[in-house]
Every structure is written in C-alpha cells, then in structure tokens.
Design an enzyme around this catalytic site. Structure first.
Site, short mmCIF file in Angstrom:
data_model
loop_
_atom_site.label_atom_id
_atom_site.label_comp_id
_atom_site.label_asym_id
_atom_site.label_seq_id
_atom_site.Cartn_x
_atom_site.Cartn_y
_atom_site.Cartn_z
N GLU A 187 -24.92 14.54 38.52
CA GLU A 187 -24.36 15.03 39.78
C GLU A 187 -24.48 16.54 39.92
O GLU A 187 -24.75 17.06 41.01
CB GLU A 187 -22.90 14.62 39.93
CG GLU A 187 -22.67 13.12 40.10
CD GLU A 187 -22.46 12.41 38.78
OE1 GLU A 187 -22.11 11.22 38.79
OE2 GLU A 187 -22.65 13.06 37.72
N GLY A 243 -27.42 32.72 29.16
CA GLY A 243 -26.29 32.10 29.86
C GLY A 243 -26.71 30.94 30.74
O GLY A 243 -26.03 29.92 30.81
N GLY A 266 -26.40 33.68 40.75
CA GLY A 266 -25.30 34.37 40.09
C GLY A 266 -24.53 33.41 39.22
O GLY A 266 -24.41 33.62 38.01
N HIS A 311 -11.34 7.06 39.15
CA HIS A 311 -12.36 6.96 40.19
C HIS A 311 -11.78 7.07 41.60
O HIS A 311 -12.53 7.06 42.57
CB HIS A 311 -13.12 5.64 40.06
CG HIS A 311 -14.13 5.63 38.96
ND1 HIS A 311 -13.82 5.97 37.66
CD2 HIS A 311 -15.46 5.34 38.95
CE1 HIS A 311 -14.91 5.87 36.91
NE2 HIS A 311 -15.91 5.49 37.67
#
Length: 667
Positions: free
Chosen positions: A420, A170, A128, A482
C-alpha cells in the site's frame, strides 16, 4: 551518451568544463545555505560532479520548455539536498534566477527547503519525506514503459526516455523504498536508473549506528543491475551511467561512493555538515580550499557551455516535435488513440454508457463502483489502475483490459501486490508523468499505510483517485483491525483532499463522475462492503445538488423541527428511522463535507436553517462534526473500536441502529 538521437552536433563537456560546473554548484550551495542560515549543504557539496555530468551530458531536457513530454525525468528523492538541484537548474538555463537562489528557504521564493512540484521549473515531484521520490519515480517508469509499448513510428517508440533518481541512505532505510524497488525489479523497468549517495552519514552520525546491510546485494535480490562509481571520477561515473543505459532487462542502482560536505576542511565526512550551515568561518575556509574568491561564484566556462547546450537541447525537442507531428498526420488508429489519451476526461465521459440502478435495489456501493469501472474502461483508454492485492474485494477489475506486466506493457490493470505504501506513491508518479489517469484501491483502514503519499498528492494537486472499500464497522467478521473508525476524519483533515462517501449505487456513479471531472486535486471514494438500498431522490436535480457536497433526500412536509445529516451507509439508516418518526424531519445525504463547507452561505442555510436542531449519524469518530450540533448527544457516532461479528451485530453492539437514532430524535 543518452537514448535520444542527436539532431546536430552537441557541446562537448570536457573534464575541465565539468569541473567548472561542479565548482559553481558548490559555490552556490555554500552561499545559499549560509545566507539562509538553514539547509543541508552536505549532499550538494558531495555530489556536485554527478550533478554536473547529468545536466551536461546525460539528461535529455529543454530548459526553455520544462514540460517537453519526452524529456528525461530527474527526481531528487533526497530532497534535503535541494540546493544541488536548484544550482543546476539555474546554471543549465531554467527560469530560476540567481536572485531566487539567494532567497533560498525564504517566504514566497522558488527555492523552498525541499523541492516542490509546480513551484520551481524543472522540479518533477515534491520530495523530502524520504523514500517518496524513489517510489514516485517507479510510477513514472511505469508510465514510460506503457506509452513506449503503445506508440511507434518507423524510427521506433515515440516515448523513449529515462527516469533518473538521486537517493540517500535515508531513502533506502525507509520501508517504502523497499516496496517500490521490489515491484520495479519484478516489472523490469530498465529505464529506471537510481544513484545511491553512499556517504555513510545520517543526521545522528555514521550510518553504522542503525544501517549495516549490503544495499547492492539487496537490490540484486530485487532483480536490479547493481553498479558502483567514484563520485569524484568523471570517467567512473560516465562508465556506470553508460552501462545502466545499455541494460535492457533490469532497473539499475549505481552506488556512488561520496564524501558528505566534500571540500569542507573541518566538516567533510561528518554528520555536522548534513543538515546545518557550515558557519561563517568554515564557509570561508571551504571557499579558500576550493579556490573561490567570491560568493555565489559561477564559472564563465560553465556559463558558456550551457549557452551552447541549450541551443542543442532546443533542437532535440524540435526534432521530436516534427517527428510527432508527422506521425499524427497519418491519422490512423494509433494516432486516434494518442489523441484520446490526451483528451479531457470530461469530453470522453460523454461516450460512457452509465450503469443504472432502480430504487429498491440492494447494492453494495463497491459493486456499483465495479459496474462503473466496467462501463468506463473502453471510453477512457488512458484510465489505468489496480489494487493492493484486493481487486476481487474492491471490485476494481477492468473487464476487457489485460494485466500490466514485464511481458505485457500494453496492460492497464496494475497489480501492486501487498504494497500500500508504494502503491500510493507509484500512483502519484503516474499522474505526474501524464497523460494516464490513475486510480488505486484497498480497504479504507489501510489508508494509514498510504497517507504519506496521499498527503503529497494533495500538496501537488494531483488528480489521483483512491477507491477505498470496506468503509465501516459493517464489514463485520474481520474485526476491529480491519474496521475503520478514525480514518474518515483523518483523511478529511488533509487540505485539498476530497472524500466522497456515496450513500447508494446511484450516488456512487455520481461520485466517480465527480472524481473523473476533477483535474486539480485527489479524490477518495469510500465504499461499503454491505448491500445498501437504492432510495428515491425527491430532488429532480439531485445530480447537480450532490456536486455541492450535500442535498436533501427526505423533506419534511412542514418546516423541519429536526435535521438528520448522514453519510454513506448511514443515510439508509437515517431514512429508516425517519419512516418511524413521522412528519417534521429532514434527512440530508452529505457525500462530501469538504465540498459542502466550501459552498456559499445561502446554500448552506437552505439545508441547515439557523436554529433548527441537527443530529449527525456516521459510523466514525466525531472529529469535524461538533459544530453541526448543539449538544453532544446529537452525535450518533463511534467512540471506540468495533468487534468481530456479522456487520449488523457489530452495529447493534456499537449502538448504530435506527432504533437508537429514533430515541435520540425523540429525546
């Protein structure tokens, strides 16, 4: 037309049969969405022929056993088009009734608005949030490639299946898909085949409002084979699939030229059919245009075809099961490895030579975690994982294991690169595929980039382990960009996510054990960059107590007049202040607030007696700690970002010191 040997004759899907299946899909999609007065009819109407071809000819699966291990995986990354998948699962014989299709998007049905893993038979992953399905499928392809390289009999690889994905514009606009596709091309996952529904429509209108790139050229640059097909020509679709299956070096992107809402006289090709029901008048007009005379129509030819196909598919699994059984009966080294891959991690942990640390040692918890990884690499052969280009800092090397690469599928050390977003989603795919035990690692602050996939891991109850180091302002000189401040609170806010923040090296070992023993939810292990003193544990059974989320690390010689609760590196800060405070103080290490708050009231009261003052110390924001204290000044926390300086100087600058805690305690 697929990679699996045929045990006997299979039902042949003529063009007439495929048309009957596609018509049934369109009828079910129109009426389910119309009945719910909610949903996305455009994609199911537009890709009905592709869906028919996949379930009738391409996919190797068994509706009677959706968990057959060597099945092909189909991921509907464009999860908003869920009625395409639900209709095909029903038609092909999965345990998904017509009554459930009629309950589309209704409470407690098996047909939610977007596919949910564990709820609907045949759904391989929750999708989704766009891009997540495609990135998750890359993790499935990684698992297939690893297992394909490891286990063979005289016929070849025992694990040998494809991962198919249906994506939308998308999906491909999301940066996540770019990260994952780049890595998939680099690693040459040729069993990954992606269908791109190129219908030129998004919610706001034509995609040229914001999207004009040449997708095929982009994927070619990633190292993919790029193909194209006409959504309404079975031969075109079939030839593209065959060409993709024949490719042995690259993943394949098949651009499927389609019309959103195909068959709707007045809405086909428009944004209005993307995310809204057709409406009663247009639904009736579409039925008439398609030649449908009744609602929820299923063509008899589709029904009879899938009855025959189910028998064939059951025979295909039975043949594979016999093959696997014969191979396992040989009981050699590879067979023992297979069994270890499928053993419970808890059983394998009995063979671990656990690292030990003495009280008084100064050890960063990230280094203790690294020592633990070294100890479990050999006893847990199914453990696989890596870092987003931070392994030396995260201490996530796996000594004795090689790097997973396009040239070495046996490797268990994953290099995600600086990706990531994709790393977390790929790890979900590894966990979903099984039987590998995945972990991934980066700095805690970069969990912001991972959050979408981490949330889905919690929603799907996946046993993924996240090693998130550099967990506070003490990381120092890299500065506020950070230094995580709000991240512990943000991650604790995800339902079903366990966050463990160990206070020293000994607690770190137990945190890893807790993570490996847990098989029904994801776990975060938040680790320090800086060295922390290993402290004495007064409770003999502290290893059992820590599994309840919190335990006493310093007890008052009399009924406590004040309780200090801390997590991670702040526990040693609290102990240092306690030494100067004197009697009357209890210090609690809370490795997991979520676990502790699930304990019975008796245990919670044994640690926090009613009416006793509580002071909280954590190098993070206050969120969630307010109900532990009776006044704001009893929260020694952070309310702003850090600074660039050595860690101790930053802590002093932020007021996070034993002296400040002592003043609070004496005030």
């Amino acid at each position: 037309m697929n990679n699996h040997a045929e045990p006997h004759g299979t039902a042949v899907a003529t063009d007439e049969t495929l048309a009957a299946i596609a018509l049934s899909v369109r009828s079910l999609a129109i009426d389910a969405v119309e009945s719910a007065q909610s949903g996305h009819p455009g994609l199911p109407l537009g890709l009905a022929e592709l869906g028919a071809l996949l379930f009738a000819e391409v996919l190797s699966y068994n509706p009677s056993n959706p968990q057959w291990f060597n099945r092909d995986r189909l991921v509907l990354s464009a999860g908003h088009g869920s009625m395409l998948l639900y209709a095909l699962l029903h038609l092909s014989g999965y345990d998904l009734s017509l009554a459930q299709l009629k309950q589309f998007r209704q409470l407690h049905s098996q047909t939610p608005g977007h596919p949910e893993y564990g709820l609907t038979p045949g759904v391989e992953t929750t999708t989704g949030p766009l891009g997540q399905g495609l990135a998750t499928a890359v993790g499935m392809a990684l698992s297939e490639a690893h297992l394909n390289a490891l286990f063979h009999d005289e016929q070849g690889a025992l694990i040998d299946h494809f991962i198919y994905v249906i994506t939308s514009d998308g999906d491909l606009m999301e940066g996540l898909s770019a990260e994952a596709s780049s890595l998939a091309g680099h690693l040459r996952f040729h069993k990954l085949i992606v269908f791109y529904d190129d219908n030129h429509i998004s919610i706001e209108g034509d995609t040229n409002l914001a999207f004009s790139e040449n997708v095929e050229q982009r994927y070619s640059a990633y190292g993919w084979q790029t193909l194209s097909a006409d959504a309404y020509s079975i031969n075109s679709l079939r030839q593209a699939v065959q060409q993709a299956q024949s490719e042995k070096q690259r993943p394949s992107l098949i651009r499927v030229r389609s019309v959103i809402g195909y068959g709707s006289p007045n809405k086909a090709g428009s944004a209005s059919v993307h995310g809204s029901p057709l409406g009663s008048e247009e639904a009736q007009a579409t039925r008439q245009a398609l030649g449908l005379t009744e609602q929820f129509f299923i063509h008899p030819q589709a029904t009879s075809f899938f009855e025959k196909r189910r028998r064939h598919l059951q025979g295909r699994e039975q043949q594979w099961n016999r093959r696997l059984k014969a191979w396992l009966s040989l009981d050699g080294q590879d067979q023992q490895q297979w069994r270890r891959y499928h053993d419970s991690p808890t059983l394998l942990l009995e063979h671990v030579n656990w690292p030990t640390f003495r009280a008084g040692e100064q050890v960063a918890t990230r280094k203790a975690s690294g020592a633990l990884l070294k100890a479990i690499t050999e006893p847990l052969p199914q453990l696989i994982g890596g870092s987003a280009d931070l392994a030396p800092s995260n201490n996530t090397a796996m000594p004795g294991s090689s790097d997973f690469s396009a040239a070495n599928r046996h490797g268990r050390v994953l290099h995600f690169g600086v990706r990531e977003h994709a790393m977390a989603a790929i790890t979900n795919g590894i966990a979903l595929h099984g039987p590998l035990l995945p972990f991934c690692a980066t700095f805690l602050v970069f969990s912001d980039y991972m959050r979408g996939a981490m949330r889905l891991a919690a929603l799907m109850k996946l046993p993924v382990i996240y090693v998130l180091s550099h967990d506070s302002i003490y990381l120092g000189e890299d500065g506020p960009t950070h230094q995580p401040i709000e991240h512990l609170a943000a991650l604790r806010a995800i339902p079903g996510m366990r966050l463990l923040r160990p206070a020293d090296a000994q607690e770190t070992i137990e945190a890893w054990r807790m993570a490996l023993e847990e098989r029904s939810q994801p776990t975060i292990i938040a680790l320090s960059r800086q060295g922390l003193p290993v402290f004495n544990k007064p409770e003999r059974n502290w290893r059992s107590a820590i599994r309840r989320g919190a335990y006493i690390v310093l007890e008052s010689t009399s009924p406590p007049e004040c309780i200090v609760v801390a997590t991670g590196s702040e526990v040693s800060l609290a102990l240092e202040a306690a030494r100067q405070y004197g009697a009357g103080l209890r210090v609690i290490s809370m490795i997991s607030r979520e676990i502790f708050e699930m304990q019975d009231e008796e245990y919670r009261r044994s640690l926090f007696p009613s009416g006793t003052r509580v002071v909280v110390v954590e190098a993070a924001t206050r969120h969630g700690w307010e109900h532990y204290v009776s006044r704001p000044s009893d929260l020694l926390i952070l309310s702003d970002f850090g600074a660039s300086a050595p860690g101790k100087e930053v802590a002093t600058h932020c007021g996070l010191t034993p002296q400040e805690l002592l003043e609070r305690l004496k005030s």
